[in-house]
Design a protein around this motif. Structure first.
Motif, mmCIF file in Angstrom:
data_model
loop_
_atom_site.group_PDB
_atom_site.id
_atom_site.type_symbol
_atom_site.label_atom_id
_atom_site.label_comp_id
_atom_site.label_asym_id
_atom_site.label_seq_id
_atom_site.Cartn_x
_atom_site.Cartn_y
_atom_site.Cartn_z
ATOM 1 N N GLY A 1 0.811 -1.209 0.000
ATOM 2 C CA GLY A 1 0.000 0.000 0.000
ATOM 3 C C GLY A 1 0.845 1.259 0.000
ATOM 4 O O GLY A 1 0.486 2.256 -0.637
ATOM 5 N N ASP A 2 1.986 1.233 0.718
ATOM 6 C CA ASP A 2 2.889 2.382 0.701
ATOM 7 C C ASP A 2 3.309 2.734 -0.721
ATOM 8 O O ASP A 2 3.355 3.909 -1.097
ATOM 9 C CB ASP A 2 4.155 2.079 1.520
ATOM 10 C CG ASP A 2 3.916 2.111 3.020
ATOM 11 O OD1 ASP A 2 2.957 2.769 3.464
ATOM 12 O OD2 ASP A 2 4.705 1.480 3.747
ATOM 13 N N LEU A 3 3.627 1.712 -1.504
ATOM 14 C CA LEU A 3 4.080 1.944 -2.873
ATOM 15 C C LEU A 3 2.931 2.339 -3.789
ATOM 16 O O LEU A 3 3.120 3.107 -4.726
ATOM 17 C CB LEU A 3 4.755 0.688 -3.416
ATOM 18 C CG LEU A 3 6.036 0.223 -2.704
ATOM 19 C CD1 LEU A 3 6.538 -1.073 -3.324
ATOM 20 C CD2 LEU A 3 7.113 1.281 -2.753
ATOM 21 N N ALA A 4 1.745 1.811 -3.502
ATOM 22 C CA ALA A 4 0.623 1.974 -4.440
ATOM 23 C C ALA A 4 -0.205 3.226 -4.201
ATOM 24 O O ALA A 4 -0.917 3.675 -5.103
ATOM 25 C CB ALA A 4 -0.293 0.748 -4.357
ATOM 26 N N GLN A 5 -0.146 3.811 -3.012
ATOM 27 C CA GLN A 5 -1.130 4.845 -2.684
ATOM 28 C C GLN A 5 -1.031 6.080 -3.573
ATOM 29 O O GLN A 5 -2.045 6.743 -3.833
ATOM 30 C CB GLN A 5 -1.036 5.229 -1.211
ATOM 31 C CG GLN A 5 0.262 5.827 -0.757
ATOM 32 C CD GLN A 5 0.215 6.201 0.725
ATOM 33 O OE1 GLN A 5 -0.847 6.210 1.358
ATOM 34 N NE2 GLN A 5 1.370 6.511 1.293
ATOM 35 N N SER A 6 0.158 6.394 -4.092
ATOM 36 C CA SER A 6 0.260 7.569 -4.968
ATOM 37 C C SER A 6 -0.412 7.338 -6.315
ATOM 38 O O SER A 6 -0.626 8.284 -7.076
ATOM 39 C CB SER A 6 1.726 7.944 -5.188
ATOM 40 O OG SER A 6 2.411 6.916 -5.877
#
Length: 478
Positions: free
Chosen positions: A196-201
């Motif tokens: 999620g950290d990588l995908a949220q942007s």
């Protein structure tokens, strides 16, 4: 000497955050979010919407009665070990062989498993059996937490520096956390949250990147991203605010709203207030989006797991209104700690899993995105193949399922264990020594989701010690 990646990653994350917070001047959630910019740049969000759905089976699923040896020689061994004295009629905690005839999984002719074993699914799982036959379900054999590949001799060695083992094996809390985070219990992040950290942007509304439809779980925690919690009925609203009057007083409602959102500048108090404000602000937005979404698939009644997957399906249907490109969801079912009463109770639970996961897959077909959504199972651990009389005890490795239109199904992945309590692929009483690590499992899912190979150590901290960062059960991203 063994050097753990998780410590290195935590140190790097702390140093990165500290320097950024110092530059920002204040310790705000926004400043913390800056830490994800570099990582997000390596994430591939092209190719349309994608979602991963973790189905966690709490208590430690008995894999021995989930995927059951069906061919005569291996069934006889199974029956002997599980208290049926080798009889095809079963007995003890061995299911009768005749009950498995309609759930045999026929792998391709070119795939030969250990000792020519042929597996059958539990007889209460006919729907997932059909998905296997159609090529949309893949069993993952003997997967579990590992820090490095281990042989039985290495496991039994006293040299834990050269041959490290996950901490506190066979413990519910520890192994739930280890499965969900690839780190010891106490880890603040899980591999779903780190994705999620990588995908949220990639998402217009980053707060809906991670959605938890069950209780709190480390799997859904990221360094920056945090899960948005829902119930089967949708977003959980604060009654005193959503109804406009607390204790029949609008002034009381206003005071509660102020208390929930106000802080004095302390970083933790600020984050708490921000979380409350987000819940208040976006609860109605989520429920309005759900009201406009339409999923006709029948999820039945009286099945808690199906209820959770139903709201996940509705949220996916509302992905356009929510502004989503990548999402990670978590649902769960409990009751799998069968030290006793295995026969009957376990089959009933597996029947609920079978119906719920199939209904969810049917909903993705209805929405036209079956190849964009992947559901997978996980659990605390497997269990002993040996019977304790009326059940089985805590184990280690286990078998799991991956379901979706992008799954290379209709065949098995990993190494089938021998049906034994003495072989080199188990560590006593039929506790499986995993031959596939959770890191390999998560890395395969992560790459399909859009995580680049260079970012895999952030998702699966031990992946550098294993030969297969892609196990092949997912179609490769285009």
């Amino acid at each position: 000497m063994f050097v753990g990646k998780s410590t290195e990653l935590s140190r790097r994350a702390f140093m990165r955050r500290s320097s950024q917070l110092a530059g920002a001047g204040v310790a705000t959630s926004y400043a913390m979010g800056l830490a994800g910019i570099g990582e997000a740049a390596a994430f591939a969000s092209t190719g349309g919407y994608k979602a991963l759905v973790c189905v966690f089976l709490y208590g430690g699923n008995d894999h021995g009665n989930t995927l059951i040896p069906f061919d005569a020689p291996n069934y006889q061994r199974y029956s002997q070990i599980r208290g049926g004295n080798g009889s095809e009629a079963g007995g003890g905690i061995a299911l009768p062989r005749s009950s498995l005839a309609n759930s045999v999984l026929m792998q391709p002719d070119e795939q030969t498993l250990t000792d020519d074993i042929r597996y059958a699914l539990a007889p209460t799982m006919p729907l997932l059996k059909s998905r296997f036959d159609q090529g949309n379900m893949a069993p993952m054999l003997n997967v579990g937490p590992l820090l490095t590949p281990l042989t039985k001799a290495q496991y039994e060695s006293d040299d834990n520096t050269r041959f490290p083992r996950p901490a506190n094996l066979f413990s519910h809390n520890d192994q739930q956390s280890t499965w969900q985070s690839s780190q010891p219990e106490g880890s603040p992040t899980g591999w779903g949250g780190r994705m999620g950290d990588l995908a949220q942007s990639s998402n217009s509304n980053a707060m809906f990147t991670l959605i938890n439809a069950t209780g709190n779980a480390v799997f859904m925690n990221g360094e920056q991203a945090m899960p948005y919690q829902v119930s089967p009925d949708g977003a959980t609203l604060i009654n005193g605010l959503s109804r406009g009057r607390l204790y029949n007083s609008s002034a009381a409602s206003t005071a509660l709203d102020t208390l929930l959102k106000t802080h004095t500048g302390h970083v933790f108090e600020g984050d708490y207030a921000q979380t409350n404000a987000r819940s208040v602000e976006f609860g109605g937005f989520v429920n309005d989006a759900l009201a406009r979404s339409s999923v006709a698939t029948d999820f039945g009644t009286g099945n808690r797991l199906a209820d959770q997957l139903s709201v996940v399906a509705r949220l996916i249907a509302a992905r356009g209104d929510l502004g989503m490109t990548r999402q990670v969801f978590m649902v769960s079912a409990g009751g799998f700690d069968h030290h006793d009463g295995l026969i009957g109770s376990h089959e009933a639970l597996l029947g609920q899993v079978d119906f719920a996961m199939d209904a969810f897959y049917r909903s993705t077909l209805e929405l036209g995105i079956a190849d964009q959504v992947t559901a997978f199972t996980a659990s605390d651990f497997g269990r002993t193949l040996a019977s304790n009389g009326d059940g089985s005890d805590h184990g280690w490795g286990s078998h799991h399922f991956v379901v979706g239109g992008a799954v290379n199904g209709g065949r098995f992945y990993g190494t089938a264990p021998q049906v034994s309590v003495e072989s080199d692929d188990q560590v006593g009483r039929g506790r499986l020594l995993p031959t596939t690590s959770v890191d390999e499992y998560s890395a395969t899912l992560a790459q399909w989701f859009g995580v680049s190979p260079s970012e895999l150590p952030g998702i699966a901290p031990n992946i550098g010690r294993f030969a297969q960062p892609d196990l092949g059960f997912m179609t490769r991203p285009q």
